[in-house]
Design an enzyme around this catalytic site. Sequence first.
Site, mmCIF file in Angstrom:
data_model
loop_
_atom_site.group_PDB
_atom_site.id
_atom_site.type_symbol
_atom_site.label_atom_id
_atom_site.label_comp_id
_atom_site.label_asym_id
_atom_site.label_seq_id
_atom_site.Cartn_x
_atom_site.Cartn_y
_atom_site.Cartn_z
ATOM 1 N N PHE A 134 4.345 0.964 8.729
ATOM 2 C CA PHE A 134 4.393 1.978 7.675
ATOM 3 C C PHE A 134 5.482 2.989 7.989
ATOM 4 O O PHE A 134 5.877 3.181 9.138
ATOM 5 C CB PHE A 134 3.038 2.663 7.480
ATOM 6 C CG PHE A 134 2.516 3.427 8.671
ATOM 7 C CD1 PHE A 134 2.794 4.788 8.834
ATOM 8 C CD2 PHE A 134 1.720 2.802 9.621
ATOM 9 C CE1 PHE A 134 2.297 5.503 9.914
ATOM 10 C CE2 PHE A 134 1.218 3.509 10.714
ATOM 11 C CZ PHE A 134 1.508 4.858 10.864
ATOM 12 N N LEU A 173 -2.319 10.590 13.559
ATOM 13 C CA LEU A 173 -2.121 9.184 13.928
ATOM 14 C C LEU A 173 -1.501 9.028 15.322
ATOM 15 O O LEU A 173 -1.408 7.913 15.829
ATOM 16 C CB LEU A 173 -1.219 8.495 12.897
ATOM 17 C CG LEU A 173 -1.734 8.463 11.453
ATOM 18 C CD1 LEU A 173 -0.726 7.773 10.552
ATOM 19 C CD2 LEU A 173 -3.088 7.773 11.370
ATOM 20 N N ARG A 223 0.852 -1.203 0.000
ATOM 21 C CA ARG A 223 0.000 0.000 0.000
ATOM 22 C C ARG A 223 0.882 1.246 0.000
ATOM 23 O O ARG A 223 1.722 1.420 0.893
ATOM 24 C CB ARG A 223 -0.904 -0.016 1.233
ATOM 25 C CG ARG A 223 -1.961 1.074 1.263
ATOM 26 C CD ARG A 223 -2.832 0.907 2.495
ATOM 27 N NE ARG A 223 -3.858 1.931 2.591
ATOM 28 C CZ ARG A 223 -4.233 2.523 3.729
ATOM 29 N NH1 ARG A 223 -3.641 2.179 4.878
ATOM 30 N NH2 ARG A 223 -5.178 3.435 3.725
ATOM 31 N N GLN A 278 3.317 1.368 3.163
ATOM 32 C CA GLN A 278 2.998 0.316 4.135
ATOM 33 C C GLN A 278 3.425 -1.055 3.630
ATOM 34 O O GLN A 278 3.232 -1.398 2.467
ATOM 35 C CB GLN A 278 1.497 0.314 4.423
ATOM 36 C CG GLN A 278 1.063 -0.697 5.491
ATOM 37 C CD GLN A 278 -0.412 -0.547 5.850
ATOM 38 O OE1 GLN A 278 -0.987 0.520 5.688
ATOM 39 N NE2 GLN A 278 -1.021 -1.612 6.337
ATOM 40 N N PHE A 287 1.676 10.682 2.146
ATOM 41 C CA PHE A 287 1.131 10.123 3.382
ATOM 42 C C PHE A 287 2.074 9.063 3.941
ATOM 43 O O PHE A 287 2.806 9.316 4.893
ATOM 44 C CB PHE A 287 -0.258 9.564 3.132
ATOM 45 C CG PHE A 287 -0.913 8.937 4.340
ATOM 46 C CD1 PHE A 287 -0.566 9.294 5.636
ATOM 47 C CD2 PHE A 287 -1.891 7.962 4.182
ATOM 48 C CE1 PHE A 287 -1.162 8.706 6.743
ATOM 49 C CE2 PHE A 287 -2.503 7.369 5.273
ATOM 50 C CZ PHE A 287 -2.131 7.748 6.551
ATOM 51 N N HIS A 344 -1.203 4.792 16.740
ATOM 52 C CA HIS A 344 -0.219 3.858 16.186
ATOM 53 C C HIS A 344 1.097 4.037 16.937
ATOM 54 O O HIS A 344 1.504 5.157 17.238
ATOM 55 C CB HIS A 344 -0.001 4.120 14.697
ATOM 56 C CG HIS A 344 -1.219 3.877 13.853
ATOM 57 N ND1 HIS A 344 -1.453 2.676 13.215
ATOM 58 C CD2 HIS A 344 -2.277 4.674 13.567
ATOM 59 C CE1 HIS A 344 -2.598 2.750 12.558
ATOM 60 N NE2 HIS A 344 -3.122 3.959 12.752
ATOM 61 N N ASN A 404 -2.127 -1.092 12.171
ATOM 62 C CA ASN A 404 -3.020 -1.920 12.972
ATOM 63 C C ASN A 404 -4.446 -1.852 12.444
ATOM 64 O O ASN A 404 -4.750 -1.095 11.525
ATOM 65 C CB ASN A 404 -2.953 -1.521 14.460
ATOM 66 C CG ASN A 404 -3.393 -0.083 14.702
ATOM 67 O OD1 ASN A 404 -4.398 0.377 14.153
ATOM 68 N ND2 ASN A 404 -2.636 0.644 15.533
#
Length: 227
Positions: free
Chosen positions: A160, A169, A102, A110, A107, A173, A149
């Site tokens: 990531f 975040l 991903r 991942q 951003f 995370h 997660n």
Amino acid sequence: SIYTLIIQKIKQLLTLKVVIMLLLAFLLCLGLSSVFSSATGPKVTDKVFFDIEIGGKAIGRIEIGLFGKTVPNTVDNFKHLAIGDKEADGQKLTYKGSKFHRVIKSFMIQGGDFTRGDGTGGRSIFGEKFKDENFKLKHFGAGWLSMANAGKDTNGSQFFITCKETSWLDGRHVVFGKVLKGMSVVRAIEATRTSGGDKPEQDVVIADSGELTVDKPFTVEKKDATD
């Protein structure tokens, strides 16, 4: 005369005093410069590397510093998955050969799903999942490493690397590392073309991974990784 000798002695003492004051001022400036220039962030205790291929072509290495003093369990999990020295149910637990499945520009990138490769799998060295260790560290900028997660206490092997500060975040995370070298490789992954579900059109593979030596723990700054 005695008066001349006294005046000479006074001049010598004044000269010595000035020299001492200048020396002290220099040492003070040196000390303050050292304080302000030193990193004030988390301490790197361990290092790992990922050798990356995109579409079968080697593009370089990412070296990541891990904060074992702040989040020891999370670091232990990631480090051993990078080394590939653990097994579970007859399967080797390793990032080697797995993909970044991903990628979202501006951003994050991942990866870490070495069981299914699509973001629905992966597992930790402690079992299928393990708890959020703490949220002491934040997503301070580009190049910070954090656990992916599916909600509270669902950490496995997926992770990531941020491409910018992602403060939304924080507290959700677990941050546990920072890129020390290879941000150009991270940017190359970030720039790769994607299709539906933010999946790279060409496979982005961790061709090799492992541990690097840390001679002495050191701190990093709470800002973007740039090297």
